[in-house]
Design a protein around this motif. Sequence first.
Motif: not given
Length: 453
Positions: A165-173, A176, A263, A336
Motif C-alpha cells: 500500500l505504501l508503494c501504491f501511495a507513492f506511485h499515486l503521489f 499527482w 513502485w 493501482d
Amino acid sequence: MIALSTPTPVAENGAVRPTIQAERVTTIDILRGVALLGILLMNIVLFALPPALFREQVFAHPGDTNYWVYLITNVLFEGKMRAVFSLLFGAGVLLFTSGKEAASEGSIVVADLYYRRMLWLIVFGLVDAFLLLWFGDILYGYGLVGLLLFAFRNAAPRRLLLGALLCFAFHLFLNWWDFAETGEKRQKYLAAVALEKQHKTLTEAQQGDKVAWEDMLKGRQFNQKKVDKEIKAMRGNYGSVWHQIRPRSVFYESELFYRFLIWDALGMMLLGMALFKWGVLTNRVSSRTYWGMVVLGYGIGIPLGWWSVVQQADLYQNAAQAVDTQWFPAPGGTYDIRRTLVALGHIGVIMLLYRSGLFSGLWRPLSAVGQMAFTNYVMQTLLCTGIFYGYGLGYYGALPYYQLYYVVPGIWALQLIISPIWLQNFRFGPLEWVWRSLTYWQRQPMRRTAGLH
C-alpha cells in the motif's frame, strides 16, 4: 492440488537442489500461464504499431471498432495481467527460499543462490531488451526489484500488505506531482497569453512559459511524417530496427523504471507474498473469499477502468480543455486501485472455475505454459519481432489496432500446444533449464526419466 507445505528441496548429499515437478503448486502455474498469455494482449501493440499511430487509431474516433476493442482490453487486461504476473513473482520468491532455507539450516546458502538467480534474470532482461529488441521487457526490472524482496521473505502478511500500500501511495503521489506540474504549466501559459492580449511585452521567462505549453501540445499532435519515418525504420534490417528501438529500451529500463515502474512492480510483488502466505494463490481459502474478490474487484475496478478510458480520449482530443476541467490525475490516479482490484477479480474467477471442475481440459496446458513462463515470454518476443519487424515479415504499422487481436490467438494456441508436449519429455522449459543451471552453477538434468513426475 499440491499442498502448500511441499517437500524440502534437499538432495541425498544434503546439498540444496531445485524444485522438482512433484513439489510444484498447480494453481500458481495455472495463474502464471493465464497471466503470461494475457500480457500478450498489451505487448503486441508495442511490437506492431508506432505509439502515435496507435493513439490516433484508438482515440481520434471514439465509437469505432478500434476504440471499443481498446476499451474492453484496457478495462479488463491492461496492467491487470502484468499485475497477476508480478503477484506470482512475489509468491515465487517464497517458494524458492522457504524450503531451501530450512534444508541448509541458514540463509547464507539460499541468499547466494537467490541473488545469483536475480542477477542472471537481469542479464536475460538486458538481452531481451537490447539484442532481441523488446523495449517493453520486464525481466530486467523484475530482477532488480527481486534483489529487494529477499529481505521481506519472513515478514508477516499484514506488513507485506502495508508495504504494498505504501508503494501504491507513492506511485499515486508521483502521478499527482506530474498532474500538478502540467496544470501549473497550463496556468503560466494562460497568464502569458492574457498579457499578450493586453499588448504587454512578455519577459523572457513568460515567453518560455508560452513556448513550453505550445511545444507540449505540438508533441501530442499526430504527425504522419514522423510515423512514416518510424515505420520505414522498423521495416528495415536489424541495424535499422536496433537504432530505432535502443532509445526506447534505455528510457524504459532507466528513467521510466526508476520513476514509476519500480513502485508498480515492488508493490505487486509484496502483495503477492502476502496473498501466498494467506493461501489465496494456493487454493487454500474459502470459495466465499474468492467470490468476494470477484464481486469487489470487478464491481469497483471495471467502472473505474471505463471512466479512465473516457478521460484518456478527452485528453487526446482536447488536452487544453481536459487540463482545465479535470480535477483528478486520470488515468494515473486510479491506476493501482483499478488494476489491483480487477487482477484480484481475475484470480477469484480462475480459482472458482478450477474448483468447479469446469474446463478441466484447459488446466493442464495452462499449467504447462505457466511452468515454462520464462521460455514462453521470450518466445513471444521472438514471434512478434519475427512477424512485425523488418528483419522478419515486416508487418510493422501494417495492421490496424483491432486486427492485431487476430494474431494473438494464434500465438496462444502455439504455446498451449507446445508447452505440455515439451514437458512430457523434459523437466523444464529450455530457458528455465539454462536459468536453473546458472543459478546452481551446475548443469541440471533435462530429460525426464522413468518414474520422474
